[in-house]
Motif scaffolding. Structure first.
Motif, PDB file in Angstrom:
ATOM      1  N   ASP A  31       0.928  -1.448   0.115  1.00  0.00           N
ATOM      2  CA  ASP A  31       0.065   0.134  -0.038  1.00  0.00           C
ATOM      3  C   ASP A  31       0.751   0.955   0.166  1.00  0.00           C
ATOM      4  OD1 ASP A  31      -1.990   1.933   0.200  1.00  0.00           O
ATOM      5  OD2 ASP A  31      -2.831   1.374   1.502  1.00  0.00           O
ATOM      6  N   SER A  89      -0.304   4.368  -0.535  1.00  0.00           N
ATOM      7  CA  SER A  89      -0.873   5.357  -0.248  1.00  0.00           C
ATOM      8  C   SER A  89      -0.935   5.574   0.999  1.00  0.00           C
ATOM      9  CB  SER A  89      -2.576   5.269  -0.412  1.00  0.00           C
ATOM     10  OG  SER A  89      -3.609   4.065   0.119  1.00  0.00           O
ATOM     11  N   ILE A 140      -3.331   9.146   3.122  1.00  0.00           N
ATOM     12  CA  ILE A 140      -4.038   8.751   4.273  1.00  0.00           C
ATOM     13  C   ILE A 140      -3.955   9.520   5.680  1.00  0.00           C
ATOM     14  CG2 ILE A 140      -4.948   6.947   4.997  1.00  0.00           C
ATOM     15  CD1 ILE A 140      -4.922   5.399   2.768  1.00  0.00           C
ATOM     16  N   LEU A 169     -10.901   5.131   2.866  1.00  0.00           N
ATOM     17  CA  LEU A 169      -9.801   4.833   1.881  1.00  0.00           C
ATOM     18  C   LEU A 169      -9.407   3.313   1.804  1.00  0.00           C
ATOM     19  CD1 LEU A 169      -8.381   8.371   1.930  1.00  0.00           C
ATOM     20  CD2 LEU A 169      -9.874   6.924   0.271  1.00  0.00           C
ATOM     21  N   LEU A 207     -11.826   1.114   0.220  1.00  0.00           N
ATOM     22  CA  LEU A 207     -11.340   1.577  -1.058  1.00  0.00           C
ATOM     23  C   LEU A 207      -9.896   0.650  -1.726  1.00  0.00           C
ATOM     24  CD1 LEU A 207     -12.978   2.381  -4.142  1.00  0.00           C
ATOM     25  CD2 LEU A 207     -11.883   4.909  -3.365  1.00  0.00           C
ATOM     26  N   ASN A 208      -9.763   0.785  -1.767  1.00  0.00           N
ATOM     27  CA  ASN A 208      -7.739   0.241  -2.387  1.00  0.00           C
ATOM     28  C   ASN A 208      -8.299  -1.619  -2.680  1.00  0.00           C
ATOM     29  OD1 ASN A 208      -6.277   2.781  -2.137  1.00  0.00           O
ATOM     30  ND2 ASN A 208      -5.979   2.385  -0.220  1.00  0.00           N
ATOM     31  N   VAL A 213      -2.462   0.550  -8.067  1.00  0.00           N
ATOM     32  CA  VAL A 213      -3.581   0.955  -7.428  1.00  0.00           C
ATOM     33  C   VAL A 213      -3.377   1.933  -6.281  1.00  0.00           C
ATOM     34  CG1 VAL A 213      -5.991  -0.055  -5.702  1.00  0.00           C
ATOM     35  CG2 VAL A 213      -5.628  -0.750  -8.241  1.00  0.00           C
ATOM     36  N   THR A 214      -3.013   1.800  -4.878  1.00  0.00           N
ATOM     37  CA  THR A 214      -2.125   2.455  -4.444  1.00  0.00           C
ATOM     38  C   THR A 214      -1.316   3.352  -4.813  1.00  0.00           C
ATOM     39  OG1 THR A 214      -0.143   0.644  -3.271  1.00  0.00           O
ATOM     40  CG2 THR A 214      -2.516   0.903  -3.193  1.00  0.00           C
ATOM     41  N   ALA A 236      -3.808   5.871  -5.836  1.00  0.00           N
ATOM     42  CA  ALA A 236      -4.568   6.681  -4.611  1.00  0.00           C
ATOM     43  C   ALA A 236      -3.999   7.328  -3.984  1.00  0.00           C
ATOM     44  CB  ALA A 236      -5.076   5.243  -3.714  1.00  0.00           C
ATOM     45  N   GLY A 264      -3.981  10.087  -5.930  1.00  0.00           N
ATOM     46  CA  GLY A 264      -4.933  11.393  -6.051  1.00  0.00           C
ATOM     47  C   GLY A 264      -5.672  11.815  -4.422  1.00  0.00           C
ATOM     48  N   VAL A 265      -5.280  10.716  -3.072  1.00  0.00           N
ATOM     49  CA  VAL A 265      -5.573  11.528  -2.086  1.00  0.00           C
ATOM     50  C   VAL A 265      -4.970  12.894  -1.639  1.00  0.00           C
ATOM     51  CG1 VAL A 265      -5.197  10.636   0.595  1.00  0.00           C
ATOM     52  CG2 VAL A 265      -6.567   9.177  -0.906  1.00  0.00           C
ATOM     53  N   GLY A 270      -5.519   1.213   6.567  1.00  0.00           N
ATOM     54  CA  GLY A 270      -5.685   2.366   6.092  1.00  0.00           C
ATOM     55  C   GLY A 270      -5.834   3.227   7.842  1.00  0.00           C
TER      56      GLY A 270
END
Length: 319
Positions: A68, A70, A74, A104, A107-108, A122-123, A126, A129-130, A217
């Motif tokens: 991950d 992201s 986060i 989040l 969602l991931n 994907v992350t 994210a 985007g975040v 998360g």
């Protein structure tokens, strides 16, 4: 039954990183007279608590065979919400911050599960985007805590021990027990080690994957709230590059990037190794960028050694 217990015991044993932690501890105790002071030891725990909390969740995700990227974003979003919404309600601010991490993370996990796209991609999306959402929400401005109780919490102590250090160590103990003593923990190793066999055994991979992404998360959001409390503020760039520190700590702790192997005990060692190295070199007045060079070299060496030790007995064909 014995073989199954042996299988999991081999994946949760204490990692060699602790030898490195002890070596660093001894080295810096000779290099600086202040290193062994109680204040400095607790300072190391406080400094590592933020990265450490996220690393606890990342351990589950990486044992699962995912990653991950992201978590830093986060953290930044949770910190901004925790400070920015204080004018409305302190309780709402904290719940919104922690809820953002859970949402989040879910969602991931859902996107990785349903699309089959690699978690790295994907992350990564994210993360970008975040981070963009943070700048939109904050207007590229820093937020400062107006609630003094919130700001004081980050620097509070229970007796001589900082609250942030206690929270980190308690969470580490809880996650260690979850990983080693529960069905979810056993399934985490099984899914990471052999997804096909896990499906045959009746493990619901998608649901299981989502739970682990939710866990990381949540811990990223919790770290953001605690860091904002400690600083008494939140900035749009808060948490940047934290994902790299977290992944480094988890890998140093012995968790394999391919999944199926790792431990909270090892991750704790990786977190402390980074914290001791940064703190000790700071006491020696060594420029901070040397820490990055040393950690990069150590990380590459660990991966090379791990590759050699776990190489198949048959000769590989190199083109």
């Amino acid at each position: 039954m014995t073989s199954i217990k042996g299988f999991f015991r081999g994946r949760t044993s204490i990692q060699p990183i602790w030898v490195f932690v002890i070596a660093l501890f001894i080295f810096f105790s000779f290099m600086s007279e202040y290193f062994l002071s109680f204040g400095n030891i607790t300072n190391i725990l406080v400094q590592t608590s933020t990265i450490g909390l996220i690393a606890l969740g990342m351990t589950f995700v990486m044992i699962n065979g995912n990653i991950d990227l992201s978590v830093g974003a986060i953290l930044g979003l949770a910190a901004s919400l925790a400070v920015g919404l204080q004018e409305v309600s302190m309780t709402l601010a904290i719940l919104a911050a922690l809820g953002s991490g859970i949402l989040l993370g879910a969602l991931n996990g859902f996107v990785v599960w349903k699309t089959g796209v690699n978690a790295f991609i994907v992350t990564l999306g994210a993360m970008l985007g975040v981070r963009g959402l943070i700048f939109l929400y904050t207007g590229e401005q820093s937020f400062f805590a107006m609630n003094f109780a919130f700001a004081d919490f980050g620097t509070s102590t229970i007796g001589p021990v900082p609250v942030l250090a206690i929270i980190f160590l308690v969470c580490a103990l809880i996650m260690h027990l979850v990983l080693t003593r529960t069905g979810h923990g056993r399934n985490t190793f099984a899914v990471g080690g052999n997804p096909e066999a896990s499906i045959d055994a009746g493990i619901r991979l998608g649901r299981h994957m989502m739970i682990n992404f939710i866990i990381v998360g949540f811990f990223a959001a919790l770290a953001g709230v605690l860091l904002a409390s400690q600083m008494g503020a939140a900035t749009p760039n808060l948490g940047r590059d934290y994902e790299l520190w977290v992944i480094t700590a988890v890998v140093l702790g012995g968790t394999k990037l391919t999944g199926g192997y790792g431990s909270i005990v090892g991750t704790l060692g990786g977190v402390l190794a980074i914290g001791i190295l940064r703190n000790g070199m700071n006491l020696m007045q060594v420029p901070a960028f040397y820490v990055l060079v040393i950690l990069g070299a150590i990380l590459i060496s660990v991966l090379i050694i791990d590759k050699k030790l776990n190489a198949p007995s048959t000769k590989e064909v190199r083109i």
